[in-house]
Design a protein around this motif. Structure first.
Motif, PDB file in Angstrom:
ATOM      1  N   GLY A   1      -4.801  -7.167   5.921  1.00 18.29           N
ATOM      2  CA  GLY A   1      -5.969  -6.839   5.916  1.00 18.29           C
ATOM      3  C   GLY A   1      -7.574  -6.134   5.010  1.00 18.29           C
ATOM      4  O   GLY A   1      -8.203  -6.168   5.454  1.00 18.29           O
ATOM      5  N   THR A   2      -6.769  -5.675   4.193  1.00 20.68           N
ATOM      6  CA  THR A   2      -7.626  -5.048   3.560  1.00 20.68           C
ATOM      7  C   THR A   2      -6.979  -5.264   1.473  1.00 20.68           C
ATOM      8  O   THR A   2      -5.823  -5.072   1.950  1.00 20.68           O
ATOM      9  CB  THR A   2      -7.686  -3.156   3.737  1.00 20.68           C
ATOM     10  OG1 THR A   2      -8.750  -2.396   2.595  1.00 20.68           O
ATOM     11  CG2 THR A   2      -6.080  -2.421   2.837  1.00 20.68           C
ATOM     12  N   PRO A   3      -7.827  -5.446   0.669  1.00 20.82           N
ATOM     13  CA  PRO A   3      -7.387  -5.186  -0.810  1.00 20.82           C
ATOM     14  C   PRO A   3      -6.172  -3.886  -1.387  1.00 20.82           C
ATOM     15  O   PRO A   3      -5.732  -2.924  -0.760  1.00 20.82           O
ATOM     16  CB  PRO A   3      -8.215  -5.273  -1.348  1.00 20.82           C
ATOM     17  CG  PRO A   3      -9.150  -5.176  -0.327  1.00 20.82           C
ATOM     18  CD  PRO A   3      -9.284  -4.885   0.715  1.00 20.82           C
ATOM     19  N   PRO A   4      -4.561  -4.783  -1.645  1.00 19.91           N
ATOM     20  CA  PRO A   4      -4.324  -3.266  -2.724  1.00 19.91           C
ATOM     21  C   PRO A   4      -4.936  -2.101  -3.077  1.00 19.91           C
ATOM     22  O   PRO A   4      -4.586  -1.244  -2.383  1.00 19.91           O
ATOM     23  CB  PRO A   4      -3.178  -3.949  -3.410  1.00 19.91           C
ATOM     24  CG  PRO A   4      -3.122  -5.147  -3.525  1.00 19.91           C
ATOM     25  CD  PRO A   4      -4.908  -5.708  -2.947  1.00 19.91           C
ATOM     26  N   ALA A   5      -6.418  -2.054  -3.847  1.00 23.06           N
ATOM     27  CA  ALA A   5      -6.477  -0.449  -3.930  1.00 23.06           C
ATOM     28  C   ALA A   5      -7.123   0.293  -2.678  1.00 23.06           C
ATOM     29  O   ALA A   5      -6.878   1.533  -2.550  1.00 23.06           O
ATOM     30  CB  ALA A   5      -7.584  -1.501  -5.412  1.00 23.06           C
ATOM     31  N   GLY A   6      -7.621  -0.454  -1.524  1.00 21.75           N
ATOM     32  CA  GLY A   6      -8.164   0.354  -0.616  1.00 21.75           C
ATOM     33  C   GLY A   6      -7.171   0.780   0.488  1.00 21.75           C
ATOM     34  O   GLY A   6      -7.176   2.193   1.035  1.00 21.75           O
ATOM     35  N   TYR A   7      -5.822   0.007   0.395  1.00 24.99           N
ATOM     36  CA  TYR A   7      -4.741   0.537   0.737  1.00 24.99           C
ATOM     37  C   TYR A   7      -4.005   1.796   0.243  1.00 24.99           C
ATOM     38  O   TYR A   7      -3.623   2.665   0.811  1.00 24.99           O
ATOM     39  CB  TYR A   7      -3.863  -0.378   0.901  1.00 24.99           C
ATOM     40  CG  TYR A   7      -2.348  -0.484   2.069  1.00 24.99           C
ATOM     41  CD1 TYR A   7      -2.986  -0.336   3.592  1.00 24.99           C
ATOM     42  CD2 TYR A   7      -1.808   0.483   2.313  1.00 24.99           C
ATOM     43  CE1 TYR A   7      -2.312  -0.002   4.669  1.00 24.99           C
ATOM     44  CE2 TYR A   7      -0.084   0.616   2.507  1.00 24.99           C
ATOM     45  CZ  TYR A   7      -0.494   0.586   3.987  1.00 24.99           C
ATOM     46  OH  TYR A   7       0.477   1.125   4.926  1.00 24.99           O
ATOM     47  N   LEU A   8      -3.280   1.433  -1.042  1.00 26.14           N
ATOM     48  CA  LEU A   8      -3.280   2.402  -1.692  1.00 26.14           C
ATOM     49  C   LEU A   8      -4.318   3.649  -1.837  1.00 26.14           C
ATOM     50  O   LEU A   8      -3.570   4.983  -1.430  1.00 26.14           O
ATOM     51  CB  LEU A   8      -3.317   2.579  -3.168  1.00 26.14           C
ATOM     52  CG  LEU A   8      -2.956   3.147  -4.334  1.00 26.14           C
ATOM     53  CD1 LEU A   8      -1.469   3.910  -4.080  1.00 26.14           C
ATOM     54  CD2 LEU A   8      -2.566   2.665  -5.594  1.00 26.14           C
ATOM     55  N   ALA A   9      -5.372   3.971  -1.569  1.00 21.56           N
ATOM     56  CA  ALA A   9      -6.878   5.047  -1.433  1.00 21.56           C
ATOM     57  C   ALA A   9      -6.193   5.495  -0.752  1.00 21.56           C
ATOM     58  O   ALA A   9      -5.972   7.709   0.080  1.00 21.56           O
ATOM     59  CB  ALA A   9      -7.970   4.717  -1.684  1.00 21.56           C
ATOM     60  N   GLN A  10      -5.979   4.865   1.164  1.00 24.70           N
ATOM     61  CA  GLN A  10      -5.620   5.784   1.965  1.00 24.70           C
ATOM     62  C   GLN A  10      -4.327   6.401   1.886  1.00 24.70           C
ATOM     63  O   GLN A  10      -4.322   7.388   2.598  1.00 24.70           O
ATOM     64  CB  GLN A  10      -5.422   4.764   3.475  1.00 24.70           C
ATOM     65  CG  GLN A  10      -5.292   4.666   4.962  1.00 24.70           C
ATOM     66  CD  GLN A  10      -5.352   3.540   5.465  1.00 24.70           C
ATOM     67  OE1 GLN A  10      -6.611   2.993   5.881  1.00 24.70           O
ATOM     68  NE2 GLN A  10      -4.512   3.916   6.554  1.00 24.70           N
ATOM     69  N   VAL A  11      -3.340   5.642   1.617  1.00 22.32           N
ATOM     70  CA  VAL A  11      -2.087   6.707   1.223  1.00 22.32           C
ATOM     71  C   VAL A  11      -2.688   7.479   0.752  1.00 22.32           C
ATOM     72  O   VAL A  11      -1.265   8.476   1.207  1.00 22.32           O
ATOM     73  CB  VAL A  11      -0.908   5.298   0.683  1.00 22.32           C
ATOM     74  CG1 VAL A  11       0.168   6.189   0.580  1.00 22.32           C
ATOM     75  CG2 VAL A  11      -0.899   4.264   1.759  1.00 22.32           C
TER      76      VAL A  11
END
Length: 321
Positions: free
Chosen positions: A258-268
């Motif tokens: 539900g979100t691009p890889p870069a956005g998910y990585l930033a959250q983690v």
């Protein structure tokens, strides 16, 4: 979901249970089996520190309407027809004997009598278990799940072993003994995980981290990100982890998570930063480096965008001084 930094200079640097309580209400492993190397669900549930809390048996009189709020809830419908309404939403779910209802985020909701007069179905009866989150800052992992998950007839099937778990709960409620609180907590944990598994493996699972974890390829990239968020991951590297082309990986990741890889990585990365801010006295600059930022300024910008406060102030507030 957190959006990635817009400034290219913000690219990251390279880096190598609570007790259970049984109630009745008439009105309202360290060894053994080997874990999968990509068991992301287990890792994330450990980080959230989700734990079964208590279970209650409901046998309300006809025409009831009971509200639940403030905690994750699991309803195991034993008899009768009920209507489930999530507060603020128009949709009504009709549930009946054999259905399992999970409200993982703790959204306020009501269960209403859906009987049709004297000739209607058997009076409603159900078990309700509740859950606590040991780390409120990780609660967004559950927040990414749907407001309600219903399994049973006409839907994704209820988990195998549910009837055994239900009987075990009843035994502990009817004949409590030494260790009953922990038994109830563990059984609720098991049911919670079984429901998440059954929902995520179904065709109608909404895009989020759990649906991605059950994807045999995207799950590999999610595990890699969570195990080493400070690494200088690129889309190409994550695609190689999944044995996919860059374009195929990016499209599939976004569709499943539900979100691009870069956005998910930033959250983690910011999740990892909050753990360090809360649990250590490391300087902000060192924390920024550990979670993958080239500068303290870049980290502070990303942190403030998400938490609306600088990391140093967040640390003071969470510690109460």
């Amino acid at each position: 979901m957190t959006v990635p930094p817009g400034n290219l200079a913000d690219r990251p640097a390279a880096h190598g249970v609570s007790s259970g309580i049984a109630e009745r209400r008439d009105a309202g492993p360290e060894s053994g089996a080997t874990a999968r190397p990509d068991d992301l669900l287990s890792e994330l549930l450990r980080s959230v520190r989700l734990s079964g809390e208590r279970v209650a048996a409901y046998r309300p009189p006809p025409a009831f309407s009971l509200g639940f709020a403030g905690t994750g809830s699991l309803h195991i419908i034993e008899a009768g027809d009920l209507e489930l309404r999530i507060d603020g939403r128009p949709r009504v779910e009709r549930v009946r004997a054999g259905d399992v209802v999970l409200v993982p985020r703790g959204d306020p909701h009501h269960l209403h009598d859906a009987g049709r007069g004297p000739a209607g179905p058997e009076p409603a009866r159900w078990l309700c278990g509740t859950f606590t989150i040991g780390d409120p800052q990780a609660g967004h992992l559950l927040g990414a799940l749907p407001g309600v998950i219903v399994l049973g007839a006409g839907r994704a099937p209820a988990p195998e072993g549910l009837e055994v778990a239900r009987r075990m709960l009843l035994i502990e409620m009817d004949s409590p003994s030494q260790g009953s609180a922990v038994m109830i907590s563990r059984i609720l944990d098991l049911i919670f995980i079984q429901v998440l598994r059954a929902w995520a493996a179904g065709d109608d699972a909404e895009p989020n981290w759990l649906a991605g974890a059950f994807d045999p390829q995207i799950g590999l990239s999610l595990t890699a990100i969570h195990r080493d968020p400070g690494r200088e991951w690129t889309v190409e590297e994550l695609a190689r982890v999944c044995n996919l082309s860059r374009s195929a990986f990016a499209a599939r990741f976004t569709a499943r998570v539900g979100t691009p890889p870069a956005g998910y990585l930033a959250q983690v990365r910011l999740d990892a930063a909050t753990e360090l801010l809360r649990g250590t006295s490391l300087p902000i600059a060192l924390i920024a480096e550990r979670v993958g930022y080239t500068s303290e300024a870049a980290f502070s910008r990303a942190f403030k965008n998400r938490y609306r406060t600088p990391p140093a102030r967040w640390r003071r507030d969470i510690r109460g001084h």
